[in-house]
Scaffold this motif. Structure first.
Motif, PDB file in Angstrom:
ATOM      1  N   HIS A  54       0.751  -1.350   0.087  1.00 18.58           N
ATOM      2  CA  HIS A  54       0.065   0.009   0.065  1.00 18.58           C
ATOM      3  C   HIS A  54       0.960   1.311  -0.049  1.00 18.58           C
ATOM      4  O   HIS A  54       1.920   1.269   0.681  1.00 18.58           O
ATOM      5  N   GLY A  55       0.539   2.128  -1.034  1.00 20.51           N
ATOM      6  CA  GLY A  55       1.229   3.538  -1.032  1.00 20.51           C
ATOM      7  C   GLY A  55       0.278   4.367  -1.885  1.00 20.51           C
ATOM      8  O   GLY A  55      -0.335   4.159  -2.472  1.00 20.51           O
ATOM      9  N   ASP A  56       1.113   5.895  -1.876  1.00 21.16           N
ATOM     10  CA  ASP A  56       0.320   6.696  -2.640  1.00 21.16           C
ATOM     11  C   ASP A  56       1.434   7.670  -3.140  1.00 21.16           C
ATOM     12  O   ASP A  56       2.378   7.985  -2.593  1.00 21.16           O
ATOM     13  N   LEU A  57       1.154   7.805  -4.558  1.00 22.53           N
ATOM     14  CA  LEU A  57       2.191   8.477  -5.217  1.00 22.53           C
ATOM     15  C   LEU A  57       2.046   9.969  -4.913  1.00 22.53           C
ATOM     16  O   LEU A  57       3.028  10.993  -5.041  1.00 22.53           O
ATOM     17  N   ALA A  58       0.951  10.389  -4.003  1.00 22.61           N
ATOM     18  CA  ALA A  58       1.081  11.843  -3.442  1.00 22.61           C
ATOM     19  C   ALA A  58       1.972  11.776  -2.133  1.00 22.61           C
ATOM     20  O   ALA A  58       2.315  12.795  -1.822  1.00 22.61           O
ATOM     21  N   PRO A  78      -1.815   8.498 -12.208  1.00 15.99           N
ATOM     22  CA  PRO A  78      -3.327   8.954 -12.207  1.00 15.99           C
ATOM     23  C   PRO A  78      -3.789  10.486 -12.620  1.00 15.99           C
ATOM     24  O   PRO A  78      -4.197  11.015 -11.583  1.00 15.99           O
ATOM     25  N   PHE A  79      -3.433  10.870 -13.893  1.00 15.91           N
ATOM     26  CA  PHE A  79      -3.625  12.183 -14.199  1.00 15.91           C
ATOM     27  C   PHE A  79      -5.055  12.820 -13.718  1.00 15.91           C
ATOM     28  O   PHE A  79      -5.161  14.077 -13.573  1.00 15.91           O
ATOM     29  N   PHE A  80      -6.108  11.944 -13.885  1.00 17.52           N
ATOM     30  CA  PHE A  80      -7.373  12.443 -13.481  1.00 17.52           C
ATOM     31  C   PHE A  80      -7.517  12.677 -12.160  1.00 17.52           C
ATOM     32  O   PHE A  80      -8.380  13.562 -11.484  1.00 17.52           O
ATOM     33  N   THR A  81      -6.787  11.907 -10.956  1.00 16.77           N
ATOM     34  CA  THR A  81      -6.963  12.292  -9.829  1.00 16.77           C
ATOM     35  C   THR A  81      -5.919  12.846  -9.044  1.00 16.77           C
ATOM     36  O   THR A  81      -6.091  13.134  -7.776  1.00 16.77           O
ATOM     37  N   LEU A  82      -4.847  12.957  -9.671  1.00 15.74           N
ATOM     38  CA  LEU A  82      -3.492  13.493  -8.859  1.00 15.74           C
ATOM     39  C   LEU A  82      -2.910  14.266  -9.757  1.00 15.74           C
ATOM     40  O   LEU A  82      -2.439  14.025 -10.863  1.00 15.74           O
ATOM     41  N   ASN A  83      -2.221  15.435  -9.547  1.00 12.18           N
ATOM     42  CA  ASN A  83      -1.364  16.132 -10.212  1.00 12.18           C
ATOM     43  C   ASN A  83       0.004  15.599 -10.098  1.00 12.18           C
ATOM     44  O   ASN A  83       0.212  14.687  -9.477  1.00 12.18           O
ATOM     45  N   VAL A  84       1.076  16.412 -10.882  1.00 14.98           N
ATOM     46  CA  VAL A  84       2.178  15.849 -10.958  1.00 14.98           C
ATOM     47  C   VAL A  84       3.299  16.461 -10.089  1.00 14.98           C
ATOM     48  O   VAL A  84       4.422  16.402 -10.119  1.00 14.98           O
ATOM     49  N   ASP A  85       2.850  17.285  -8.977  1.00 10.61           N
ATOM     50  CA  ASP A  85       3.537  18.067  -8.041  1.00 10.61           C
ATOM     51  C   ASP A  85       4.710  16.888  -7.327  1.00 10.61           C
ATOM     52  O   ASP A  85       5.958  17.487  -7.200  1.00 10.61           O
ATOM     53  N   THR A  86       4.193  15.775  -7.148  1.00  8.88           N
ATOM     54  CA  THR A  86       5.206  14.892  -6.392  1.00  8.88           C
ATOM     55  C   THR A  86       5.898  14.048  -7.347  1.00  8.88           C
ATOM     56  O   THR A  86       6.881  13.123  -7.035  1.00  8.88           O
ATOM     57  N   ALA A  87       5.674  14.075  -8.627  1.00  6.45           N
ATOM     58  CA  ALA A  87       6.486  13.312  -9.618  1.00  6.45           C
ATOM     59  C   ALA A  87       8.056  13.161  -9.596  1.00  6.45           C
ATOM     60  O   ALA A  87       8.545  12.177  -9.836  1.00  6.45           O
ATOM     61  N   PRO A  88       8.716  14.391  -9.416  1.00  7.65           N
ATOM     62  CA  PRO A  88       9.996  14.465  -9.258  1.00  7.65           C
ATOM     63  C   PRO A  88      10.640  13.382  -8.126  1.00  7.65           C
ATOM     64  O   PRO A  88      11.539  12.685  -8.351  1.00  7.65           O
ATOM     65  N   ALA A  89       9.960  13.636  -6.867  1.00  8.51           N
ATOM     66  CA  ALA A  89      10.034  12.894  -5.827  1.00  8.51           C
ATOM     67  C   ALA A  89      10.153  11.525  -5.930  1.00  8.51           C
ATOM     68  O   ALA A  89      10.648  10.584  -5.356  1.00  8.51           O
ATOM     69  N   VAL A  90       8.855  11.270  -6.669  1.00  6.39           N
ATOM     70  CA  VAL A  90       8.493   9.673  -6.876  1.00  6.39           C
ATOM     71  C   VAL A  90       9.571   9.155  -7.787  1.00  6.39           C
ATOM     72  O   VAL A  90      10.114   8.002  -7.375  1.00  6.39           O
ATOM     73  N   LEU A  91      10.232   9.916  -8.836  1.00  7.02           N
ATOM     74  CA  LEU A  91      11.029   9.063  -9.642  1.00  7.02           C
ATOM     75  C   LEU A  91      12.350   9.191  -8.937  1.00  7.02           C
ATOM     76  O   LEU A  91      13.265   8.201  -9.368  1.00  7.02           O
ATOM     77  N   GLU A  92      12.772  10.073  -8.006  1.00  2.00           N
ATOM     78  CA  GLU A  92      13.977   9.989  -7.296  1.00  2.00           C
ATOM     79  C   GLU A  92      14.119   8.607  -6.610  1.00  2.00           C
ATOM     80  O   GLU A  92      15.119   7.845  -6.498  1.00  2.00           O
ATOM     81  N   ARG A  93      12.545   8.438  -5.845  1.00  2.00           N
ATOM     82  CA  ARG A  93      12.741   7.027  -4.776  1.00  2.00           C
ATOM     83  C   ARG A  93      12.849   5.861  -5.904  1.00  2.00           C
ATOM     84  O   ARG A  93      13.517   5.012  -5.785  1.00  2.00           O
ATOM     85  N   ILE A  94      12.210   6.133  -7.203  1.00  2.00           N
ATOM     86  CA  ILE A  94      12.474   4.973  -7.805  1.00  2.00           C
ATOM     87  C   ILE A  94      13.889   4.649  -8.495  1.00  2.00           C
ATOM     88  O   ILE A  94      14.227   3.531  -8.452  1.00  2.00           O
ATOM     89  N   GLU A  95      14.199   5.790  -8.882  1.00  2.00           N
ATOM     90  CA  GLU A  95      15.776   5.750  -9.088  1.00  2.00           C
ATOM     91  C   GLU A  95      16.742   5.192  -8.327  1.00  2.00           C
ATOM     92  O   GLU A  95      17.764   4.494  -8.652  1.00  2.00           O
ATOM     93  N   ARG A  96      16.435   5.523  -7.080  1.00  2.00           N
ATOM     94  CA  ARG A  96      17.203   5.117  -5.835  1.00  2.00           C
ATOM     95  C   ARG A  96      17.386   3.293  -5.628  1.00  2.00           C
ATOM     96  O   ARG A  96      18.230   2.962  -5.196  1.00  2.00           O
ATOM     97  N   HIS A  97      16.367   2.859  -6.348  1.00  2.00           N
ATOM     98  CA  HIS A  97      16.008   1.488  -6.015  1.00  2.00           C
ATOM     99  C   HIS A  97      16.170   0.475  -7.371  1.00  2.00           C
ATOM    100  O   HIS A  97      16.787  -0.634  -7.207  1.00  2.00           O
ATOM    101  N   ALA A  98      15.619   0.987  -8.249  1.00  2.00           N
ATOM    102  CA  ALA A  98      15.298   0.227  -9.669  1.00  2.00           C
ATOM    103  C   ALA A  98      16.304   0.578 -10.475  1.00  2.00           C
ATOM    104  O   ALA A  98      17.182   1.440 -10.519  1.00  2.00           O
ATOM    105  N   ARG A  99      16.327  -0.314 -11.638  1.00  2.00           N
ATOM    106  CA  ARG A  99      17.136  -0.211 -12.793  1.00  2.00           C
ATOM    107  C   ARG A  99      16.441   0.513 -13.892  1.00  2.00           C
ATOM    108  O   ARG A  99      17.164   1.105 -14.713  1.00  2.00           O
TER     109      ARG A  99
END
Length: 289
Positions: A54-58, A78-99
Motif C-alpha cells: 500500500h502506498g500513494d504517489l502523493a 493517475p492524471f485524473f485524480t492526482l497532479n504531478v507535483d510529487t512526480a520528481p520525488a517519486v522518480l527519485e525514489r524509483i531511481e534510488r532502488h530500481a534499474r
C-alpha cells in the motif's frame, strides 16, 4: 528473466495493470502491486502470486517498502485524480532502488499534440529521461476498454448512443496487448531507450465501434452526435479535470479529419499482431447487455 527480477506495478488496478500482473506471474517473475489502502478495484488483481503493497504517489516515501529490492517498475500516473507535483520525488525514489522503468504514455506525445507544459504524459517523459533509469515509453492510442466506459451504460438503457464526434477514427489497442509489450520492457533491456508507439491493427470510427458492439449483442444500435460543449459539461461534472476534458474533445475533433495512425510495434515486440476491436467486444459483450 525470473524470480531475481522483482517488478513493481504502479497503477496495478487500472485497465492495463491487472493484465501486466497476470502476465508477469505467468512468466515466473516476482511481482508486486502498489495500491491505495482503500482501492475499490483491488479485486481486479489475482488472489495469488502477487505481493500487495500500500502506498500513494502523493506521498513518495510511502513507496519505499514496495521499492526495496525491485529491479523494474511499471508506472502509470493517475492524471485524473492526482497532479504531478510529487512526480520528481517519486522518480527519485524509483531511481534510488530500481534499474528500469516502463511508463505508459500517450500517442499525443508522439504526434506533437501534447506538450510538456501541460503537466501530463510529455512532462513525465521529460522527467524520466533526466534520470539514470533505463526507460521505455509506451505511447498508446486509446484503450479498447474506453468503449465500455463511454458506451456501456447508454447501450444497457437504449439503442442510441449519444456522444460527440462519431466519425472520429481511432486505432484502439487492447489492454492485454499493451501489457504484453510492457512485460517485455520490464523483463529485459532490449527495449531500453525506445519510444514505442502502440496501436491496434485497424482504424474504426466511434460509430463503427458501436455498430460492431450491436452486431455482437444482437441489437441494432445507432449513433447520435451531440455538441462537444454538452459532452464537456458532462465530463467535468463527472470529475474530469477541465484541461484534460478540453484536450480529449479537441483530439477527437481532430480525428474526424485525420484518423489515428497504425504501427506494427506490437507484432514487432511480441511476435503476433494486436487483437482487433471485434475480438475485444466479443470478450466483453456481457458488459453491454
Amino acid at each position: 528473466m525470473g524470480a531475481e527480477n522483482v517488478v513493481l506495478v504502479i497503477g496495478a488496478t487500472g485497465n492495463v495493470g491487472p493484465n501486466v500482473v497476470r502476465q508477469l506471474i505467468g512468466e515466473g517473475v516476482t511481482t508486486r502491486a502498489l495500491l491505495l489502502a482503500d482501492d475499490p478495484k483491488a479485486g481486479r488483481l489475482p488472489s495469488e502470486g502477487v505481493e500487495i503493497f500500500h502506498g500513494d504517489l502523493a506521498d513518495p516515501d510511502s513507496l519505499l517498502p514496495a521499492l526495496d529490492g525491485v529491479e523494474s517498475v511499471l508506472l502509470m500516473w493517475p492524471f485524473f485524480t492526482l497532479n504531478v507535483d510529487t512526480a520528481p520525488a517519486v522518480l527519485e525514489r524509483i531511481e534510488r532502488h530500481a534499474r528500469r522503468v516502463a511508463f505508459v504514455s500517450s500517442i499525443g506525445v508522439h504526434i506533437g499534440y501534447e506538450h510538456a507544459d501541460n503537466n501530463c504524459h510529455a512532462y513525465l517523459e521529460g522527467l524520466i529521461e533526466k534520470t539514470g533509469l533505463e526507460w521505455t515509453f509506451l505511447q498508446t492510442t486509446g484503450f479498447t476498454a474506453n468503449a465500455r466506459l463511454s458506451f456501456a451504460q447508454q447501450i444497457k438503457k437504449s439503442d442510441v448512443v449519444r456522444s460527440p464526434y462519431g466519425t472520429a477514427a481511432r486505432s484502439s489497442i487492447h489492454e492485454e496487448d499493451v501489457a504484453a509489450v510492457a512485460v517485455r520492457a520490464l523483463t529485459g533491456s532490449d527495449l531500453a531507450g525506445r519510444r514505442l508507439v502502440i496501436t491496434g491493427p485497424e482504424v474504426l470510427t466511434q460509430i463503427e465501434q458501436v455498430e460492431i458492439i450491436g452486431e455482437i449483442i444482437g441489437r441494432e444500435l445507432t449513433w447520435q452526435d451531440v455538441p462537444a460543449e454538452t459532452a464537456l459539461n458532462a465530463m467535468v461534472g463527472a470529475g474530469w479535470p477541465p484541461a484534460y476534458a478540453h484536450g480529449a474533445l479537441d483530439y477527437f475533433g481532430m480525428l474526424t479529419k485525420e484518423p489515428e495512425l497504425i504501427t506494427g510495434t506490437v507484432e514487432e515486440v511480441i511476435g503476433r499482431p494486436p487483437r482487433t476491436f471485434r475480438e475485444w467486444a466479443v470478450e466483453f459483450a456481457d458488459d453491454f447487455r
